[in-house]
Write a protein that holds these residues in place. Structure first.
Motif, mmCIF file in Angstrom:
data_model
loop_
_atom_site.group_PDB
_atom_site.id
_atom_site.type_symbol
_atom_site.label_atom_id
_atom_site.label_comp_id
_atom_site.label_asym_id
_atom_site.label_seq_id
_atom_site.Cartn_x
_atom_site.Cartn_y
_atom_site.Cartn_z
ATOM 1 N N GLU A 307 0.976 -1.190 0.050
ATOM 2 C CA GLU A 307 -0.071 -0.007 0.058
ATOM 3 C C GLU A 307 0.816 1.292 0.164
ATOM 4 O O GLU A 307 0.614 2.315 -0.747
ATOM 5 N N THR A 308 2.039 1.348 0.902
ATOM 6 C CA THR A 308 3.017 2.427 0.845
ATOM 7 C C THR A 308 3.372 2.572 -0.631
ATOM 8 O O THR A 308 3.575 3.813 -0.857
ATOM 9 N N GLU A 309 3.794 1.602 -1.273
ATOM 10 C CA GLU A 309 4.251 2.235 -2.722
ATOM 11 C C GLU A 309 3.139 2.485 -3.697
ATOM 12 O O GLU A 309 3.341 3.351 -4.524
ATOM 13 N N ILE A 310 2.033 2.230 -3.554
ATOM 14 C CA ILE A 310 0.951 2.655 -4.330
ATOM 15 C C ILE A 310 0.588 4.077 -4.054
ATOM 16 O O ILE A 310 0.504 4.884 -4.985
ATOM 17 N N GLN A 311 0.631 4.240 -3.039
ATOM 18 C CA GLN A 311 0.602 5.912 -2.419
ATOM 19 C C GLN A 311 1.654 6.642 -2.939
ATOM 20 O O GLN A 311 1.463 7.826 -3.272
ATOM 21 N N PHE A 312 2.888 6.162 -2.834
ATOM 22 C CA PHE A 312 4.153 6.771 -3.329
ATOM 23 C C PHE A 312 3.851 7.040 -4.648
ATOM 24 O O PHE A 312 4.284 8.208 -5.091
ATOM 25 N N VAL A 313 3.355 6.125 -5.605
ATOM 26 C CA VAL A 313 3.567 6.393 -7.025
ATOM 27 C C VAL A 313 2.658 7.429 -7.451
ATOM 28 O O VAL A 313 2.800 8.388 -8.013
ATOM 29 N N LEU A 314 1.266 7.199 -6.928
ATOM 30 C CA LEU A 314 0.240 8.176 -7.119
ATOM 31 C C LEU A 314 0.716 9.647 -6.485
ATOM 32 O O LEU A 314 0.340 10.606 -7.309
ATOM 33 N N LYS A 315 1.042 9.597 -5.173
ATOM 34 C CA LYS A 315 1.445 10.935 -4.948
ATOM 35 C C LYS A 315 2.634 11.826 -5.659
ATOM 36 O O LYS A 315 2.629 13.002 -5.955
ATOM 37 N N THR A 316 3.600 10.946 -5.992
ATOM 38 C CA THR A 316 4.745 11.569 -6.814
ATOM 39 C C THR A 316 4.121 12.054 -8.283
ATOM 40 O O THR A 316 4.641 13.020 -8.559
ATOM 41 N N ALA A 317 3.398 11.286 -8.943
ATOM 42 C CA ALA A 317 3.051 11.523 -10.266
ATOM 43 C C ALA A 317 2.278 12.759 -10.151
ATOM 44 O O ALA A 317 2.198 13.460 -11.005
ATOM 45 N N GLY A 318 1.248 12.678 -9.110
ATOM 46 C CA GLY A 318 0.296 13.822 -8.683
ATOM 47 C C GLY A 318 0.892 14.995 -8.835
ATOM 48 O O GLY A 318 0.368 16.214 -9.499
ATOM 49 N N LYS A 319 2.199 15.389 -8.364
ATOM 50 C CA LYS A 319 2.795 16.502 -8.035
ATOM 51 C C LYS A 319 3.227 17.121 -9.621
ATOM 52 O O LYS A 319 3.415 18.290 -9.722
ATOM 53 N N TYR A 320 3.231 16.441 -10.496
ATOM 54 C CA TYR A 320 3.869 16.725 -11.801
ATOM 55 C C TYR A 320 2.629 16.859 -12.851
ATOM 56 O O TYR A 320 3.048 17.151 -14.053
ATOM 57 N N LEU A 321 1.683 16.074 -12.529
ATOM 58 C CA LEU A 321 0.420 16.192 -13.583
ATOM 59 C C LEU A 321 -0.751 17.185 -13.091
ATOM 60 O O LEU A 321 -1.018 17.135 -11.879
ATOM 61 N N ASP A 322 -1.336 17.679 -13.995
ATOM 62 C CA ASP A 322 -2.623 18.349 -13.873
ATOM 63 C C ASP A 322 -3.939 17.650 -13.306
ATOM 64 O O ASP A 322 -4.546 18.236 -12.242
ATOM 65 N N GLN A 323 -3.967 16.698 -13.700
ATOM 66 C CA GLN A 323 -4.818 15.716 -13.367
ATOM 67 C C GLN A 323 -4.394 14.856 -12.444
ATOM 68 O O GLN A 323 -3.738 13.910 -12.873
ATOM 69 N N VAL A 324 -4.619 14.716 -11.208
ATOM 70 C CA VAL A 324 -3.879 13.748 -10.243
ATOM 71 C C VAL A 324 -4.400 12.545 -10.374
ATOM 72 O O VAL A 324 -5.844 12.345 -9.967
ATOM 73 N N PRO A 325 -3.583 11.404 -10.415
ATOM 74 C CA PRO A 325 -4.352 10.200 -10.422
ATOM 75 C C PRO A 325 -4.743 9.667 -9.131
ATOM 76 O O PRO A 325 -3.995 9.873 -8.186
ATOM 77 N N ALA A 326 -5.776 8.686 -9.152
ATOM 78 C CA ALA A 326 -6.211 8.357 -7.789
ATOM 79 C C ALA A 326 -6.458 6.907 -7.950
ATOM 80 O O ALA A 326 -6.330 6.306 -9.006
#
Length: 536
Positions: A307-326
């Motif tokens: 779960e920590t890995e999933i959250q890490f990828v979503l959070k990191t990618a979300g910092k660089y994308l207009d549409q934040v993945p969930a």
């Protein structure tokens, strides 16, 4: 030319052959060694306990690359070697590899200058096998090329080139290439024991066909341990007191709808909170995000994302994308294990352990290949066999794989202008078969039923399932939907929906009953549920 047919190849085990080498492990390393050995003229047998590339070799970031991160760590030798091999792979397997432009978004001009300087060195190290020059791109150009990138504070970008590929398809094509040159490569065959002569030297191996439960005693002049994260198990089979050689590390990837990138160009996030890099890449008609680096104390054929890995990828990618993945946007999540060579220092961070490979030879003559990466599989094989010659385990023969066309690549012509090579979107589901495509089209012309989409899904034609069974040694629904066709990795829910019609086609081909179909659907569904993120 030998047929890539499991039953025909199994019959060769009945002959009283003394194999020049038996390779244990059917991932990138083992299959690369099989191709090199067969083309040098050695009597070669490879056995894989599951399916080809079932483990780490089907779970990569899909990059054929020199390793920008390794350049930052100062590992110039590894980067130079990998860049050479990157170019050779694009040349030898053009149907599965593509030149991919990747952009580093920069939010300060100082960082941009640093990346430009580093990537110019990257370009120079690739010498005559460059994929294209890196360059600085202006903010407006960047926003056009990457419409989903976060705009706030954006200054410019740096574009460079690497390759993307289909790892599991390449593994399969390597197995086919090895067999075409005289090797025997078998999936679902497990090595159960090593034989030794009176001097304690290995002279054979016991193997078990897991599908028929038939055991074989194999005589061999040498045995190669190419089992990746399972290497220590074979070493302990040789010597119960052997020291551990593997420090496994897990990396995960999330696969999402293409709308999160909406570009043929990929993104490289140069520094994450854990000091790694994160990629957002187009792959088939989806977007792949990864990866992580999580040290593990145990390993499994089916590792699961934490779960920590999933959250890490979503959070990191979300910092660089207009549409934040969930979480709800994730179509598939998969985890892979890196077989890093242990350094003996428990305080070493796995991201800092070199991806260079090691070839170890024990007193008994067991050869083990430790570490390495997909891009350098060919060079790893060459080094392994050269060391075996040096150790007197094989007679001298010259490597022939530098310019060897891999199955599917011969006479393959890149698509005509108008097909966006960088997009990694295959509108034609048969494009990945390379020079086999025309044979598949001939079969479809003789039987129009083979041209129909399976379950109404246009990315999967009936011919692909039939072809996987007849000519690609697929034994299970998982073999088809996970590795022959990558639907489990691109859309796990869709893969579950397709399990029943795929099982029906396979059963008809294999002459199996409804009970087999039901078991296959149940087994695959249970496995595929591990690729879904639950609890939105």
């Amino acid at each position: 030319m030998e047929s890539f047919d499991r039953n025909s190849l199994l019959k060769k085990l009945d002959a009283k052959i003394i194999w020049d080498l038996v390779i244990i492990g059917g991932g990138a390393t083992g299959l690369g060694i099989a191709v090199d050995a067969a083309t040098r003229g050695y009597k070669t047998l490879l056995v894989e306990q599951s399916d080809f590339a079932k483990g780490t070799s089907s779970r990569s970031t899909k990059l054929v690359h020199g390793g920008v991160r390794y350049l930052a760590q100062g590992d110039i030798g590894l980067v130079r070697e990998a860049l050479k091999e990157r170019g050779r792979l694009l040349q030898n397997a053009p149907h599965l590899t593509k030149n991919e432009s990747i952009i580093i978004p920069c939010y300060s001009y100082l960082s941009a200058a640093k990346y430009v300087a580093g990537l110019k060195l990257y370009d120079w190290l690739s010498a005559g096998l460059s994929f294209g020059a890196s360059r600085l791109i202006k903010k407006n150009t960047l926003k056009t090329k990457l419409p989903t990138i976060a705009k706030k504070g954006l200054k410019c970008g740096v574009l460079y080139h690497d390759g993307t590929f289909d790892d599991a398809r390449l593994a399969l094509n390597l197995a086919q290439t090895a067999v075409e040159h005289g090797a025997v490569c078998l999936n679902y065959v497990k090595a159960t024991a090593l034989h030794k002569n009176s001097d304690g030297r290995i002279n054979g191996v016991d193997i078990l066909d897991k599908l028929s439960n038939v055991a074989y005693q194999i005589s061999a002049s040498s045995v190669v341990n190419a089992t990746g994260v399972f290497a220590d198990e074979i070493l302990h089979m040789d010597n119960q007191l052997a020291k551990s050689t593997i420090r496994p590390s897990q990396g995960i990837h999330l696969v999402l709808d293409r709308k999160f990138l909406n570009s043929p160009d990929g993104i490289m996030i140069p520094k994450t909170d854990d000091g790694r890099v994160l990629f957002v890449l187009p792959w088939y008609d989806k977007v792949l995000m990864g990866t992580t680096d999580t040290p593990l104390d145990k390993h499994d054929l089916e590792p699961r994302a934490l779960e920590t890995e999933i959250q890490f990828v979503l959070k990191t990618a979300g910092k660089y994308l207009d549409q934040v993945p969930a979480r709800k946007d994730v179509l598939s999540v998969y985890a892979g294990l890196r077989p890093l060579a242990a350094t003996g220092d428990k305080n070493d961070k796995t991201k800092e352990i070199s991806r260079s490979h090691k070839v170890l030879v024990t007193k008994s003559g067991l050869v083990s290949v430790i570490g390495g990466k997909w891009t350098t599989y060919r060079k790893m094989a060459e080094d392994t066999l050269d060391k075996m010659i040096q150790q007197g385990l094989l007679i001298k023969a010259t490597c022939k794989t530098v310019n060897l066309s891999i199955h599917g690549g011969a006479q393959f012509r890149k698509p005509e202008a108008g097909f966006e090579l960088k997009s990694a979107v295959f509108a034609d589901p048969l494009a990945i078969y390379g020079s086999d495509k025309h044979l598949m089209e001939a079969l479809m012309q003789s039987n129009l039923e083979l041209a129909r989409p399976v379950g109404g899904y246009k990315r999967l034609l009936a011919i692909q399932v039939v072809w996987a069974v007849r000519f690609e040694m697929a034994q299970t629904v998982e073999d088809v939907l996970a590795r022959r066709i990558r639907i489990l990795f691109t859309d796990a829910k869709k893969a579950i929906e397709l399990a029943l019609p795929v099982a029906a086609i396979m059963a008809a081909e294999l002459g199996l009953d409804a009970q087999w179909q039901q078991r296959q659907v149940e087994d695959f569904t249970r496995l595929a549920e591990g690729y879904l993120i639950t609890g939105f």
